[in-house]
Structure formats: C-alpha cells, structure tokens
Scaffold this active site. Sequence first.
Site, PDB file in Angstrom:
ATOM      1  CB  SER A  19      -0.863   0.058   1.271  1.00 18.19           C
ATOM      2  OG  SER A  19      -1.821  -0.964   1.294  1.00 18.19           O
ATOM      3  CB  ILE A  20       0.386   4.571  -1.619  1.00 17.89           C
ATOM      4  CG1 ILE A  20       0.658   4.139  -3.075  1.00 17.89           C
ATOM      5  CG2 ILE A  20       0.882   5.988  -1.369  1.00 17.89           C
ATOM      6  CD1 ILE A  20      -0.054   4.949  -4.139  1.00 17.89           C
ATOM      7  CB  VAL A  65     -14.331   5.966   4.709  1.00 14.12           C
ATOM      8  CG1 VAL A  65     -13.073   6.045   5.544  1.00 14.12           C
ATOM      9  CG2 VAL A  65     -14.065   5.317   3.354  1.00 14.12           C
ATOM     10  CE1 TYR A 155      -7.238   4.939 -11.696  1.00 12.36           C
ATOM     11  CE2 TYR A 155      -7.791   7.210 -12.175  1.00 12.36           C
ATOM     12  CZ  TYR A 155      -7.355   6.249 -11.296  1.00 12.36           C
ATOM     13  OH  TYR A 155      -7.037   6.604 -10.016  1.00 12.36           O
ATOM     14  CE  LYS A 162      -7.626   8.307  -7.046  1.00 11.87           C
ATOM     15  NZ  LYS A 162      -7.616   8.146  -5.590  1.00 11.87           N
ATOM     16  NE  ARG A 192       4.162  -4.807 -11.467  1.00 10.34           N
ATOM     17  CZ  ARG A 192       3.795  -6.007 -11.900  1.00 10.34           C
ATOM     18  NH1 ARG A 192       3.285  -6.885 -11.075  1.00 10.34           N
ATOM     19  NH2 ARG A 192       3.961  -6.331 -13.160  1.00 10.34           N
TER      20      ARG A 192
END
Length: 267
Positions: A19-20, A65, A155, A162, A192
Amino acid sequence: MGLLTGKNALIFGLANDRSIAWGIAQAFAREGANLGFSYAGDMLEKRVRPLAAQLGVNFVEQCDVASDEQIAAVTEKARSHFGEIDILVHSIGFANKDELQGKFYNTSRAGFHLAMDISVYSFVGLAKAFQPLMRRGGAMLTLTYYGSVKVAPNYNMMGVAKAALEASTRYLASDLGEQGVRVNAISAGPVRTLAAMGVSGFREMHKNFVELSPLHENISIEDCGNAAVYLCSDWAAHVTGEIHYVDSGYNIMAAPDPQALKAAKAG
Ligand code: NAD
C-alpha cells in the site's frame, strides 16, 4: 530530530505492505511522527496489525469510510488517544471492477455513486470529523492519479472520482486555511498495489510508464512516503491546495518520445 518529531499522524488506507499508505507510514516513522492507523474492515486486520507492530504503533482502529457512524467512532477514539492531530492521510479509493474496464459510458449509476462515496466523499467526511482535532500548522493529504485530468484507458470512473477529489482538495484547503491547516494531494504514478490491480490493463500501463516518463523509472511507495513527509512537515508551511506529482515527470509530456514509444511497443 526528524522532520515530523512531536507530530501525531493518523493514516487511513493501510491494506498491506504494498500500500502507498505503508510507504507513507514508514517515512513518517523514520521522521519521528507518533502514528495511528485506520483500516477498512475485519478482513484486513491480520495484515495491518503486524505492520503496525513493526513500527510500534498501538493505535490501530477499523473504519469503513462509507459509514458516518464509523467515522464518528474513530474520531472519538483518536481524540481520547492523541488529544490533538497534526497530520491526517487519506489513502483510500474504491470502484467496482466493472467500472474499470471498457467504455466509460457504461458506468452504472450505482457504480458511479459508490466510487464517488468511497474515493471522494470519504475525504470530505474525514476532514469534517477531524477538523476540530487538528492542531494549527497541521496538514491533510490525499492520493490521486493523473487520470483525473487526462484520459487513462479503463481508469474511467476512477478518473472522474479523482477529478472530484482534486477539486475537493482545493475547497478543503480554502475552508481550513483559517484554522492554519493545509490540504494537499500527491498525484502518484502507477504502483502495483491491490487497488491498482483492479484497473484493467494496469500491468501493461505500469510497464510502458518506464519508457514514456522522462526519468524512465517507475515510482515506489517510498517515493510517495518522502513526498508526503515534505507536504505534511513544516518545510511545506505555506503550501496548500496543491496537486503534487510524484510520477517521474510523466505528466509534463504532451506526446511520447518516438524512440520511447518504439521501445514500449517492442516491450
Ligand atoms: P491499496 O489497495 O493498498 O489501498 C487502498 C485502500 O483503500 C485500502 O487500504 C482499502 O482497504 C481502502 N478502502 C477501500 N474501501 C474502503 C472503505 N470503504 N473504508 C475504508 N478504507 C477503504 O492501494 P493504493 O494504490 O495504495 O491506494 C491508495 C490510494 O492511492 C488510492 O486513493 C489510490 O487511488 C491512490 N493511487 C494509487 C496509485 C497506484 O497506481 N497504486 C496511483 C495513484 C493514486
């Protein structure tokens, strides 16, 4: 002294060590932040707890969330654990797989709503809930992608989400400026991760990125972590409402270098 020593940082969106959010957590820990994690649900607990243990983090709380009640609950838990918060990171996105392939016009109404709710409204909802806890000089950060401003095949719905997330970043930055709280976004190149693998054709896009970006290198979660340290530290004290690209320069290219295109095709 690290760049974030003495700062309380809450990170939403940790799923695993790809994960980022994990790149950001490691960089924040290195810079001395006092960390807390929130993850989506039971299924992820067994992955998130060992990662938290690696960094000695003991605030690890679940929050879906999509639920206002769960956002309120995690806010209260954070208030009693930390008192005040300096940094809030939103590293969350979701769209159904069906909305991440084929024609954008086939996006369903329900799929549109879901992606906007989880990927965009959640940042607004978290900002609303946490703003009373934010210390002056604090920062909020979200993660976005270039598919918001240019078309990235498949996307689709996430590109639209976004775009809304980036606009939300600017509106939140305007709202929270008077509280001395900054709000920024990192626009990351392809990495990835679990979320990215849901986008049809991602592997090829990830591969071509190396040829087509000026630096000819893929980005890493560590790159995102280091940029996040800057944006959330006092080094960026007067930076707010920005979309900061961490993408090996991909976004500056109006057209691919013909040689690079040939190399990507030969692949
Ligand atoms: P990831 O799958 O590791 O992280 C996505 C996170 O969103 C997960 O932790 C997941 O549990 C969380 N999430 C989804 N639904 C949720 C819900 N209802 N409640 C709470 N959490 C929920 O993938 P990642 O690539 O690290 O994604 C983090 C952010 O970075 C996302 O906003 C993504 O769009 C963005 N981003 C990713 C890339 C990329 O190529 N990986 C590029 C640019 C931006």
